[in-house]
Write an enzyme that holds these catalytic residues in place. Structure first.
Site, PDB file in Angstrom:
ATOM      1  N   GLU A   1     -24.809   7.936 -12.481  1.00 31.60           N
ATOM      2  CA  GLU A   1     -24.936   7.302 -13.799  1.00 31.60           C
ATOM      3  C   GLU A   1     -25.135   5.801 -13.675  1.00 31.60           C
ATOM      4  O   GLU A   1     -25.872   5.195 -14.473  1.00 31.60           O
ATOM      5  CB  GLU A   1     -23.689   7.599 -14.640  1.00 31.60           C
ATOM      6  CG  GLU A   1     -23.790   7.156 -16.101  1.00 31.60           C
ATOM      7  CD  GLU A   1     -23.356   5.715 -16.348  1.00 31.60           C
ATOM      8  OE1 GLU A   1     -23.674   5.184 -17.428  1.00 31.60           O
ATOM      9  OE2 GLU A   1     -22.707   5.108 -15.456  1.00 31.60           O
ATOM     10  N   GLU A   2     -24.494   5.194 -12.682  1.00 30.47           N
ATOM     11  CA  GLU A   2     -24.550   3.744 -12.547  1.00 30.47           C
ATOM     12  C   GLU A   2     -25.884   3.248 -11.999  1.00 30.47           C
ATOM     13  O   GLU A   2     -26.144   2.041 -12.003  1.00 30.47           O
ATOM     14  CB  GLU A   2     -23.414   3.257 -11.627  1.00 30.47           C
ATOM     15  CG  GLU A   2     -22.009   3.578 -12.120  1.00 30.47           C
ATOM     16  CD  GLU A   2     -21.583   2.714 -13.308  1.00 30.47           C
ATOM     17  OE1 GLU A   2     -22.424   1.919 -13.788  1.00 30.47           O
ATOM     18  OE2 GLU A   2     -20.433   2.830 -13.746  1.00 30.47           O
TER      19      GLU A   2
ATOM     20  N   ASP B   1     -13.819   3.272 -15.154  1.00 36.54           N
ATOM     21  CA  ASP B   1     -15.213   3.696 -15.301  1.00 36.54           C
ATOM     22  C   ASP B   1     -15.661   4.510 -14.095  1.00 36.54           C
ATOM     23  O   ASP B   1     -16.068   3.961 -13.092  1.00 36.54           O
ATOM     24  CB  ASP B   1     -16.085   2.447 -15.472  1.00 36.54           C
ATOM     25  CG  ASP B   1     -17.513   2.742 -15.834  1.00 36.54           C
ATOM     26  OD1 ASP B   1     -17.809   3.881 -16.201  1.00 36.54           O
ATOM     27  OD2 ASP B   1     -18.339   1.817 -15.740  1.00 36.54           O
TER      28      ASP B   1
END
Length: 430
Positions: free
Chosen positions: A188-189, A156
């Site tokens: 994104e995280e 990821d």
């Protein structure tokens, strides 16, 4: 349309010239991303022999926890410049950014043609950094595809990033004029500030330049038909501090908030017609997670404040509808106590379930419960029909944020084939 878009791109090319540290090579370089065959002496030998697996190793070895994506971004940008891509480093600012630490999205395309197929994933990871390592399965008789690659981001989402790049190179080898665009975003995280920056910029024009967007996340090589929505909020309680020996002189914020937390915690299991959050045949029940509670200062002090962080994965409905349900639940559970309430202004998360396309044959189909950058990219309408959105990638979300994050060589190689299939299907729709 194309001339206007080209002009926009030209004005952004402050870093688009080829990087002098890399020799220039044709776009269609062989990727050797197909499975290795035969026996091997070591796992390192297999990785070193494959440009694709070596690239994946190199980007996993670069720590890129959210807000610290600069170095991996530069590595990817240089790699693409060396293959004659035009590369735009789109600056992304954030409040957590440290001085002299530049963050940027990498947007790249292989020719002067307007990119019509956008292939995207993210280059940031969750903490902590876990070094790259290899492990072999002694029971598989020297099958290179079973080599397990561990490390933060190996799944990821650097597995998707590497597979997307090499799938694009494979396609361009056969079709050098394919109108592809590669977008690798930061953040994104931690809320999606990278994708939102791209979405709100001139690189995402209206009407949309892209008829297809392919998102990369760990989906276990399945094509995702959609994922749940998201709503974040706090439940807040206010009390009055006092000595714990004389609790009647104060008001416990913890005692006040507990009924509200108990009720909210069960909203996903309560039918909608009885005041619960909605479910759907596609996504199942809405789920609620009370992930953090902060209250009080000491055991001998009646707590004056209590706050709980809550994340809801929406199976149906809109964030506004869910907010109304939560407010009613808190009010009912506390008999209307004005000192206990749901606070939504401190959390930016909020979007409905995201339905995605699955009209390309040859994939298993699934839904997922996690969030992605899909809702952070605004899709502008096109005159020739709807923009198709696909979500696909190697690896499992079940290990993605854990200390056991890992992926096999075989899954990475299959992902290149899967992305290539999605790209080729999109090219047929031109």
């Amino acid at each position: 349309m194309k001339s206007i878009y080209s002009l926009v791109l030209c004005t952004a090319l402050t870093a688009a010239s080829p990087h002098p540290a890399f020799p220039q090579s044709p776009l269609g370089v062989p990727t050797t991303s197909s499975p290795s065959t035969g026996t091997f002496n070591s796992a390192e030998e297999v990785i070193n022999a494959s440009p694709f697996l070596s690239f994946h190793r190199d980007i996993v070895q670069i720590e890129s926890i959210s807000s610290n994506e600069h170095n991996v971004g530069e590595f990817i940008a240089d790699f693409l410049r060396a293959r004659n891509f035009t590369v735009i480093e789109q600056a992304v600012t954030s409040s957590s950014q440290t001085e002299n630490q530049e963050r940027f999205n990498v947007f790249a395309y292989p020719s002067s043609n307007t990119p019509e197929i956008l292939i995207t994933s993210h280059i940031d990871t969750v903490p902590p950094f876990i070094p790259y390592s290899l492990d072999t399965d002694s029971t598989t008789d020297n099958d290179p595809s079973t080599i397990r690659i561990s490390g933060r981001g190996s799944v990821d989402a650097k597995g998707s990033v590497a597979a997307q790049i090499f799938a694009a190179l494979d396609v361009l080898e056969q079709n050098p004029s394919a109108p592809l665009g590669l977008l690798f975003v930061v953040g994104e995280e931690t809320g999606g500030d990278g994708m939102r920056a791209f979405s709100e910029s001139s690189l995402n024009p209206a009407p949309s330049a892209f008829h297809t967007v392919i998102f990369g996340e760990p989906t276990e090589l399945a094509l995702v038909s959609g994922h749940k929505g998201m709503l974040g909020f706090e439940i807040v309680a206010k009390g009055h501090a006092a000595h714990s020996g004389y609790p009647w002189l104060g008001r416990s914020a913890i005692s006040a908030v507990l009924p509200a937390l108990s009720r909210v915690d069960q909203l996903g299991n309560i039918p909608a017609d009885k005041g619960g959050l909605p479910s759907s045949p596609k996504y199942g029940n809405t789920t609620v997670n009370i992930g953090r509670v902060d209250a009080g200062v000491a055991a001998n002090v009646v707590p004056a404040t209590a706050r709980a962080d809550v994340a809801v994965r929406l199976a149906a409905g809109t964030p506004d509808e869910a907010r109304d349900i939560v407010r009613r639940a808190v009010r009912d559970a506390t008999d209307g106590n004005p000192d206990v309430y749901a606070e939504f202004n401190t959390r930016s998360e909020g979007y409905p379930p995201q339905d995605l396309d699955t009209d390309v044959d040859g994939f298993d189909i699934t839904t997922v419960n996690y969030g992605t950058d899909v809702p952070n990219l605004q899709i502008h309408e096109r005159e020739d029909g709807p923009v198709r959105r696909y979500l696909y990638g190697p690896g499992s979300i079940h290990v993605a944020h854990g200390d056991n994050e890992a992926i096999t060589v075989g899954d990475l190689q299959e992902a290149v084939r899967g992305y290539r299939k999605l790209i080729e299907a999109a090219l047929q729709r031109r």
